[in-house]
Structures are given as C-alpha cells and as structure tokens.
Scaffold this motif. Structure first.
Motif, PDB file in Angstrom:
ATOM      1  N   ARG A   1      19.503  60.320  65.109  1.00  0.00           N
ATOM      2  CA  ARG A   1      20.739  59.586  64.842  1.00  0.00           C
ATOM      3  C   ARG A   1      21.561  59.498  66.120  1.00  0.00           C
ATOM      4  NH1 ARG A   1      24.180  58.650  60.366  1.00  0.00           N
ATOM      5  NH2 ARG A   1      26.380  58.528  60.950  1.00  0.00           N
ATOM      6  N   PRO A   2      21.927  58.294  66.595  1.00  0.00           N
ATOM      7  CA  PRO A   2      22.694  58.186  67.849  1.00  0.00           C
ATOM      8  C   PRO A   2      24.105  58.751  67.702  1.00  0.00           C
ATOM      9  CG  PRO A   2      22.515  56.053  66.782  1.00  0.00           C
ATOM     10  CD  PRO A   2      21.631  56.975  66.008  1.00  0.00           C
ATOM     11  N   ALA A   3      24.553  59.432  68.730  1.00  0.00           N
ATOM     12  CA  ALA A   3      25.921  59.942  68.767  1.00  0.00           C
ATOM     13  C   ALA A   3      26.873  58.795  69.104  1.00  0.00           C
ATOM     14  CB  ALA A   3      26.035  61.052  69.802  1.00  0.00           C
ATOM     15  N   ASP A   4      28.162  59.074  69.032  1.00  0.00           N
ATOM     16  CA  ASP A   4      29.143  58.063  69.431  1.00  0.00           C
ATOM     17  C   ASP A   4      29.047  57.812  70.933  1.00  0.00           C
ATOM     18  OD1 ASP A   4      30.172  57.793  66.877  1.00  0.00           O
ATOM     19  OD2 ASP A   4      31.639  59.399  67.170  1.00  0.00           O
ATOM     20  N   PRO A   5      29.047  56.570  71.375  1.00  0.00           N
ATOM     21  CA  PRO A   5      29.059  56.291  72.821  1.00  0.00           C
ATOM     22  C   PRO A   5      30.378  56.753  73.430  1.00  0.00           C
ATOM     23  CG  PRO A   5      29.390  54.278  71.570  1.00  0.00           C
ATOM     24  CD  PRO A   5      29.041  55.335  70.571  1.00  0.00           C
ATOM     25  N   PRO A   6      30.395  57.080  74.721  1.00  0.00           N
ATOM     26  CA  PRO A   6      31.598  57.639  75.364  1.00  0.00           C
ATOM     27  C   PRO A   6      32.633  56.561  75.701  1.00  0.00           C
ATOM     28  CG  PRO A   6      29.867  57.442  76.983  1.00  0.00           C
ATOM     29  CD  PRO A   6      29.266  57.005  75.666  1.00  0.00           C
ATOM     30  N   ILE A   7      33.118  55.871  74.703  1.00  0.00           N
ATOM     31  CA  ILE A   7      34.016  54.747  74.925  1.00  0.00           C
ATOM     32  C   ILE A   7      35.302  55.182  75.635  1.00  0.00           C
ATOM     33  CG2 ILE A   7      35.333  52.904  73.819  1.00  0.00           C
ATOM     34  CD1 ILE A   7      32.324  52.526  73.671  1.00  0.00           C
TER      35      ILE A   7
ATOM     36  N   VAL B   1      25.594  59.632  79.239  1.00  0.00           N
ATOM     37  CA  VAL B   1      26.341  60.457  78.277  1.00  0.00           C
ATOM     38  C   VAL B   1      25.911  60.152  76.848  1.00  0.00           C
ATOM     39  CG1 VAL B   1      28.626  60.964  77.349  1.00  0.00           C
ATOM     40  CG2 VAL B   1      28.313  60.726  79.801  1.00  0.00           C
ATOM     41  N   TRP B   2      25.681  58.903  76.527  1.00  0.00           N
ATOM     42  CA  TRP B   2      25.227  58.545  75.177  1.00  0.00           C
ATOM     43  C   TRP B   2      23.878  59.198  74.901  1.00  0.00           C
ATOM     44  CZ3 TRP B   2      24.785  52.797  73.116  1.00  0.00           C
ATOM     45  CH2 TRP B   2      24.868  52.824  71.719  1.00  0.00           C
ATOM     46  N   MET B   3      22.985  59.172  75.879  1.00  0.00           N
ATOM     47  CA  MET B   3      21.680  59.822  75.739  1.00  0.00           C
ATOM     48  C   MET B   3      21.849  61.332  75.546  1.00  0.00           C
ATOM     49  SD  MET B   3      18.789  60.308  78.702  1.00  0.00           S
ATOM     50  CE  MET B   3      20.024  61.142  79.727  1.00  0.00           C
ATOM     51  N   SER B   4      22.640  61.966  76.426  1.00  0.00           N
ATOM     52  CA  SER B   4      22.820  63.424  76.371  1.00  0.00           C
ATOM     53  C   SER B   4      23.494  63.854  75.076  1.00  0.00           C
ATOM     54  CB  SER B   4      23.647  63.890  77.573  1.00  0.00           C
ATOM     55  OG  SER B   4      23.040  63.523  78.786  1.00  0.00           O
TER      56      SER B   4
ATOM     57  N   LYS C   1      31.955  65.454  78.880  1.00  0.00           N
ATOM     58  CA  LYS C   1      31.765  64.773  77.593  1.00  0.00           C
ATOM     59  C   LYS C   1      30.494  65.230  76.893  1.00  0.00           C
ATOM     60  CE  LYS C   1      33.068  61.597  74.625  1.00  0.00           C
ATOM     61  NZ  LYS C   1      34.308  61.736  73.849  1.00  0.00           N
ATOM     62  N   ALA C   2      29.445  65.536  77.671  1.00  0.00           N
ATOM     63  CA  ALA C   2      28.155  65.873  77.081  1.00  0.00           C
ATOM     64  C   ALA C   2      28.084  67.318  76.592  1.00  0.00           C
ATOM     65  CB  ALA C   2      27.035  65.617  78.085  1.00  0.00           C
ATOM     66  N   LEU C   3      28.698  68.259  77.314  1.00  0.00           N
ATOM     67  CA  LEU C   3      28.466  69.676  77.024  1.00  0.00           C
ATOM     68  C   LEU C   3      29.691  70.431  76.506  1.00  0.00           C
ATOM     69  CD1 LEU C   3      26.076  71.566  77.065  1.00  0.00           C
ATOM     70  CD2 LEU C   3      26.707  72.277  79.376  1.00  0.00           C
ATOM     71  N   MET C   4      30.889  70.024  76.879  1.00  0.00           N
ATOM     72  CA  MET C   4      32.074  70.758  76.432  1.00  0.00           C
ATOM     73  C   MET C   4      32.189  70.842  74.905  1.00  0.00           C
ATOM     74  SD  MET C   4      33.984  72.304  78.626  1.00  0.00           S
ATOM     75  CE  MET C   4      34.602  72.374  80.316  1.00  0.00           C
ATOM     76  N   PRO C   5      31.797  69.789  74.146  1.00  0.00           N
ATOM     77  CA  PRO C   5      31.852  69.933  72.683  1.00  0.00           C
ATOM     78  C   PRO C   5      31.021  71.099  72.171  1.00  0.00           C
ATOM     79  CG  PRO C   5      31.627  67.626  73.287  1.00  0.00           C
ATOM     80  CD  PRO C   5      31.441  68.416  74.544  1.00  0.00           C
ATOM     81  N   LEU C   6      29.919  71.418  72.851  1.00  0.00           N
ATOM     82  CA  LEU C   6      29.107  72.560  72.448  1.00  0.00           C
ATOM     83  C   LEU C   6      29.901  73.856  72.619  1.00  0.00           C
ATOM     84  CD1 LEU C   6      26.415  73.806  71.564  1.00  0.00           C
ATOM     85  CD2 LEU C   6      25.721  73.804  73.975  1.00  0.00           C
ATOM     86  N   GLY C   7      30.718  73.922  73.687  1.00  0.00           N
ATOM     87  CA  GLY C   7      31.556  75.095  73.884  1.00  0.00           C
ATOM     88  C   GLY C   7      32.517  75.306  72.728  1.00  0.00           C
ATOM     89  N   VAL C   8      33.062  74.206  72.226  1.00  0.00           N
ATOM     90  CA  VAL C   8      33.957  74.287  71.065  1.00  0.00           C
ATOM     91  C   VAL C   8      33.183  74.771  69.842  1.00  0.00           C
ATOM     92  CG1 VAL C   8      35.431  72.966  69.520  1.00  0.00           C
ATOM     93  CG2 VAL C   8      35.466  72.487  71.971  1.00  0.00           C
TER      94      VAL C   8
END
Length: 446
Positions: free
Chosen positions: A42-48, A317-320, A365-372
């Motif tokens: 499932r594709p994530a949200d693009p980094p708009i 970023v969309w890919m990651s 954008k790619a990794l900080m959400p994982l920290g949360v």
C-alpha cells in the motif's frame, strides 16, 4: 521478503545517486512501482508538505537572487572574509552557516566557496581546511534554519509537541558548537601549502603561479537598484516565520476536525503552510517593490536547484515511506528494545539513512515518524535532528563537488577509497558533537 524489498530500495538509491540531478527521484518512482504492482504494498502519502516548502523557499531565494540581493550579501560576506584572511578557517564556516540559516538551503553557498578558496590560497593556508568545514557547516545550518524543509518536516511529524522556538533554541547552539568543533579539527588539517608537494609542483608553472595572485572578480558589476530592499524583505519574512513559530496564538484558529494540508485536526494552521504562505508572499513583494520579473526568477540558478530537489524528494521519500509503512511492525520489533533502552542509537539510523538519501528533509520525512512510533520523547528527537546530516559521506553532493572544483591547489580532494575524502573527518566530528550538545541542551532547556 523485507530484505528483498530493502535491496530494491538500496539499489534505486545507489543508481539514482550515480545519475545525479533528478536521478534519485525517478529511480525512487521505479522502486515504488515495483513495490505497488509486484509486492502489492500500500503506497504511503507522498511528501507533499516537504515538496511545497522547498518550492516556496527556493522560489523566494531565487527571487532574492534575481533582484540582486544575493550579490549584495555575497559582497558583505567577501568583506568579512578578506578582512581577516588568517582566520579564514573560522570565518569561512561561520559565514556559510549564517547564509544557510538565513536562506534555508545550502545551495546559496556556491558564491562563497570560490572566495574562501581564494583567500586561503593567497594567505598560503591550505584551502582544504576552510572549504571542508565550510561545506559541513552549511549542511548543519539546514537543521537549525527556521525556514528549511527539514525543520518544517520535523515540526509536522512531532504534531505540535514541540514548537519552532524549541527547535531553534536547541539546534542553533548545538550545530554552532558542532561547527566550531569541526574548525578545531581542520585548523591544522593536512600539510601547509609551502610544504605540500602537489602545490609546489603546480607552482612551477608560471601561468598557475600568476593565477594564484589574481583576485576572483565578484564586485565588478553594479548592484541592481532593489538589491538591498530585497534582502530586507526576505529577512522580514524569516523574522515573521520565527515569531509565528514562537507565538502560535498569533494565527487564527478554526474548529476541530476536517484537517487538510493547511490545517491540523485541532483547527490550527500548520507551520508548513505558514512558511509557504509567508515565503511566496515575500517573493511577490520583492518582485513588485524591486521590479524583478518572473522570467528572471525562473532563470536563477537557485530555482533550477530547487526544482531538482523537489523531484528527488518526491520519488525517494515516497518510496522510503512506503517501505517503512509496509514493514513498520518488523522494523519496530527489531529496533524497539534497543532504541527504548538507548534512544541515542536512533541517531545512528538517521545518519546512515541520510548517507543514502542525500537530503536532510528526505531523511527527516522518511525516518523520524519511526522514532515517534518507537516512543522516543520529542526533546530527544530534537537532539538527534542534526544526525540527518550524513550526506557528506559519499562525495556526490553538489556543494562538496563545488568545493573540490574551486580549490585550484588540489588540496580538497576525493581519496583513493572514495570515503577517505577531505570532508569525512570534519563532518563526523561536527555531526557527533552537535548531537551530543543537542542532548545536553534538550535536557536543560526542554
């Protein structure tokens, strides 16, 4: 399966990095297509939001450049650098730091690097010393700038738990101290020019020896009439963003619910939207007051650099993000206990990913959400923010290549083994010190 997916991600990044320019973006889209159609991910949200911030900030910086404001700032910087040539290893990185902090992008330093190289060479100070740490300091300043895409991305990810002022009061002193640590490392880096065999061999050529004492022409053409006014408008816009970030109550608030790209779930205007709005309004003011044409802005070198950055971040970023989202449970299980017991280890992950992505904003954008997701407290997230500056490890970033090309002595170089280059030691020291100081400041101030 996760390792095969990771191999595809890594392969896309490596190929895209070799392609340069928009290569990362287009290869990211290739990998994303494989993820979606082959692995049914499932594709994530693009980094708009990040893309729009970069577009807004770079467009305004390009407007400043087209109005002559960048030339005015470069001449001010040149006076500072030439006033104390013996301190070029200290003044060079401080000037590039301030430029990037002000503009939100390291691409503004291209005009400064040849001056730093020339001043160093004339003083017979090894240019590698000043150039290497000047590039690193510019990168660090991105994670301290109130208008950078990386800063806005972090604010969005933290979801209002930390303010822009919190980021600035931790990251500005942390990255400045990190820069000064890099200056200490570079102060006597390499051989002095009068003892460098490569330089001495080049000086045997009369034409080269004569060129060493020739000034780089930077102040021959008169400034455009609106140059100073454009700097004032740009500076005022940056100040407005800082004030809004420090005092969010200044902004109107709307009813909760119905969130979108501009308004969060609580009805508050997002900081990313504020940056986009203020920056583009400032661009309009510069164009109207300083009589700058839209065509001149589109032809500015900064506008071209920004366009490439937007495409690159869009794809990579969309890919990651899609890879991280689809494998979140596996990654959390593998890293969760380690990160919860020693949060600082997450900084290593940020640094390693930034080596591949060549972008502070993309890494954030790619990794900080994982920290949360892993439960890292927001103050620690701020402390580790400078760790996204690993883009110097592989010497393919444009500012690194520019510094190498501007050094006519050849002292700034890429080593035989690729990673043993001029920027490696000052970069690692500066980033590591910035993170350590960030943890200390976060514990004291937040």
């Amino acid at each position: 399966m996760i390792w095969l997916q990771f191999a595809i991600l890594l392969g896309a990044i490596l190929i895209g990095a070799r392609m340069k320019g928009i290569g990362l973006g287009v290869m990211g889209m290739v990998a994303l297509a494989i993820y979606i159609f082959l692995f049914r991910m499932r594709p994530a949200d693009p980094p708009i939001d990040v893309m729009l911030i970069i577009l807004a900030v770079v467009s305004t910086a390009a407007t400043l450049q087209a109005a002559g404001g960048m030339d005015y700032l470069v001449r001010l910087a040149e006076k500072i650098l030439r006033s104390q040539p013996s301190l070029i290893v200290l003044l060079g990185p401080l000037v590039t730091y301030v430029f990037t902090l002000f503009a939100g992008t390291a691409h503004v330093t291209y005009s400064l690097l040849p001056i730093i190289a020339e001043v160093s060479t004339k003083k017979r100070i090894r240019p590698e010393r000043a150039l290497s740490i000047s590039v690193i300091s510019a990168h660090l300043a991105i994670t301290a700038s109130p208008i950078s895409a990386a800063t806005a991305a972090l604010l969005t990810i933290l979801g209002g738990k930390m303010s822009l002022l919190d980021i600035l009061k931790v990251c500005i002193p942390a990255t400045l101290i990190g820069t000064l640590a890099g200056v200490v490392v570079c102060w006597k880096k390499g051989k002095d020019l009068d003892k460098d065999p490569l330089f001495l061999e080049k000086m045997k050529d009369p034409a080269f020896a004569a060129s060493i004492d020739t000034n780089v022409a930077t102040a021959e053409a008169p400034l455009l009439p609106g140059a100073k006014a454009s700097v004032f408008i740009f500076g005022l816009a940056v100040l407005m963003i800082v004030l809004v970030g420090a005092f969010p109550a200044m902004l109107p608030s709307f009813g909760a619910g119905n969130s979108n790209l501009s308004v969060d779930a609580l009805g508050h205007i997002k900081m990313s939207a504020v940056i986009e709005l203020v920056m583009l309004a400032a661009a309009a003011a510069i164009m109207l007051i300083c009589r700058t044409t839209a065509a001149a802005v589109a032809k500015a070198s900064l506008f071209n650099s920004g366009a490439q950055a937007v495409v690159s971040i869009f794809g990579v970023v969309w890919m990651s993000a899609t890879f991280m989202q689809s494998n979140a449970a596996t990654i959390e299980h593998a890293l969760g206990d380690m990160v919860r017991s020693a949060p600082w280890t997450f900084a290593i992950a940020l640094f390693l990913l930034s080596i591949l992505l060549f972008s502070q904003a993309a890494t954030t954008k790619a990794l900080m959400p994982l920290g949360v997701t892993l439960g890292i407290v927001p103050p620690y997230m701020l402390a580790m923010f400078p760790a996204v500056n690993g883009d110097f490890v592989l010497p393919g970033y444009p500012t690194l290549l520019a510094a190498i090309n501007f050094d006519r002595t050849g002292s700034t170089h890429i080593g035989k083994y690729l990673v043993n280059h001029s920027f490696m030691i000052p970069g690692i020291v500066s980033v590591a010190v910035s993170v350590v100081v960030g943890f200390l400041l976060a514990g004291i101030l937040l």
